[in-house]
Design a protein around this motif. Structure first.
Motif, PDB file in Angstrom:
ATOM      1  N   ALA A   1      13.460  37.601 -53.699  1.00 41.95           N
ATOM      2  CA  ALA A   1      14.504  37.055 -52.831  1.00 41.95           C
ATOM      3  C   ALA A   1      15.282  38.128 -52.081  1.00 41.95           C
ATOM      4  O   ALA A   1      15.962  37.827 -51.100  1.00 41.95           O
ATOM      5  CB  ALA A   1      15.473  36.193 -53.657  1.00 41.95           C
TER       6      ALA A   1
ATOM      7  N   LEU B   1      15.494  28.871 -54.444  1.00 41.58           N
ATOM      8  CA  LEU B   1      15.770  30.304 -54.567  1.00 41.58           C
ATOM      9  C   LEU B   1      17.124  30.698 -53.976  1.00 41.58           C
ATOM     10  O   LEU B   1      17.517  31.863 -54.036  1.00 41.58           O
ATOM     11  CB  LEU B   1      14.661  31.111 -53.871  1.00 41.58           C
ATOM     12  CG  LEU B   1      13.296  31.087 -54.565  1.00 41.58           C
ATOM     13  CD1 LEU B   1      12.219  31.658 -53.651  1.00 41.58           C
ATOM     14  CD2 LEU B   1      13.355  31.881 -55.874  1.00 41.58           C
TER      15      LEU B   1
ATOM     16  N   ASP C   1       7.840  36.283 -59.769  1.00 39.66           N
ATOM     17  CA  ASP C   1       9.278  36.149 -60.002  1.00 39.66           C
ATOM     18  C   ASP C   1       9.976  35.966 -58.656  1.00 39.66           C
ATOM     19  O   ASP C   1      10.168  36.927 -57.909  1.00 39.66           O
ATOM     20  CB  ASP C   1       9.798  37.395 -60.722  1.00 39.66           C
ATOM     21  CG  ASP C   1      11.292  37.327 -61.019  1.00 39.66           C
ATOM     22  OD1 ASP C   1      11.945  36.335 -60.629  1.00 39.66           O
ATOM     23  OD2 ASP C   1      11.807  38.285 -61.642  1.00 39.66           O
TER      24      ASP C   1
ATOM     25  N   ALA D   1      13.050  35.345 -57.950  1.00 36.20           N
ATOM     26  CA  ALA D   1      14.331  36.044 -57.827  1.00 36.20           C
ATOM     27  C   ALA D   1      14.121  37.489 -57.408  1.00 36.20           C
ATOM     28  O   ALA D   1      14.907  38.047 -56.632  1.00 36.20           O
ATOM     29  CB  ALA D   1      15.085  35.976 -59.154  1.00 36.20           C
TER      30      ALA D   1
END
Length: 281
Positions: free
Chosen positions: A238, A267, A233, A235
């Motif tokens: 990030a 992203l 994932d 996100a």
């Protein structure tokens, strides 16, 4: 009225990617790769790229104004030739990368590399690749790398997916580096930001490696870091404190600069000057 100057390239991402276009699986022609490297200087994202990676056998063909990381294709004896050629041509050597080749005496091999670097008066970072799983012999060799004041090079990919190191192994490698306060770079297979599964084989993501480095430096366990290396994932990754992680994870060599850039854009971690990232790392 003059336009506002473009914002500076974020330090957290500066020099993260070393251009290894001539290495597999890219295998670009050296002349084409050098031209592409030079042309990139005019692009807004040029700051993402650090050195140009080249083998010692092709070093003589690199212009003096290109910062190069030199990969030794033979043993410690090659260090002297690289140093002499660089001095003679005024080359900008950013680093030298050497691999331990003597599996029966890895500590002695590290010492020979160090002795050669000292004899040649090498004054740039020297990255030593110690192959293999984390064993007593591997740890002893890493101890020697740290004692000599050099850095580690971690090979995180392979054209044979069965030879790609597991998340547990990579986490243990990073943990060993951090335990010795030794900086490291990575090579092979990190052209995408997030872990993925090309052609049925797992491939590590550079954002995963940055996140795992942060977890370990913050006191997390090897198991915690291995779990982060499994995350798919983007996100979730990030939010990594990239600046802190890069104190230790300095860069990675990639045959593609486009792929890492595309992922950072997707992203929202980088954006062209006319846009702004949704979150600064």
């Amino acid at each position: 009225m003059a336009p506002d100057p473009a914002p500076p390239f974020p330090d957290a991402w500066r020099g993260l990617v070393d251009d290894a276009a001539t290495f597999p699986p890219g295998d670009a022609d050296l002349g084409v790769a050098l031209a592409t490297y030079a042309d990139r200087a005019a692009e807004w994202h040029s700051g993402l790229v650090g050195s140009f990676v080249v083998t010692d056998t092709h070093l003589a063909s690199v212009p003096a104004d290109v910062p190069v990381s030199v990969v030794l294709t033979s043993g410690a004896g090659a260090v002297a030739g690289v140093a002499a050629l660089a001095a003679r041509k005024g080359l900008r050597v950013a680093g030298i990368e050497a691999a331990v080749r003597d599996a029966d005496d890895p500590v002695g091999n590290v010492r020979r590399i160090d002795a050669a670097a000292r004899a040649a008066e090498v004054d740039v970072p020297l990255f030593v690749e110690v192959p293999g799983p984390v064993t007593a012999a591997w740890l002893a060799a890493v101890d020697e790398v740290a004692a000599c004041g050099h850095r580690l090079k971690l090979r995180l990919g392979n054209v044979d997916h069965d030879l790609v190191p597991s998340p547990a192994t990579v986490a243990a490698w990073i943990d060993a580096a951090l335990d010795r306060e030794t900086r490291f770079k990575a090579t092979a297979g990190l052209h995408r930001a997030v872990r993925h599964d090309p052609e049925g084989g797992g491939a590590h993501g550079f954002l995963n490696v940055l996140a795992a480095t942060q977890v370990l430096w913050d006191g997390g366990s090897v198991d915690d870091a291995a779990a982060v290396l499994e995350v798919r994932d983007g996100a979730a990754l990030a939010a990594t404190d990239v600046a802190a992680a890069r104190r230790w994870f300095t860069s990675f060599g990639s045959c593609s600069v486009t792929a890492p850039l595309e992922d950072l854009l997707a992203l929202g971690l980088l954006a062209p000057p006319t846009q702004h990232p949704t979150e600064q790392p």
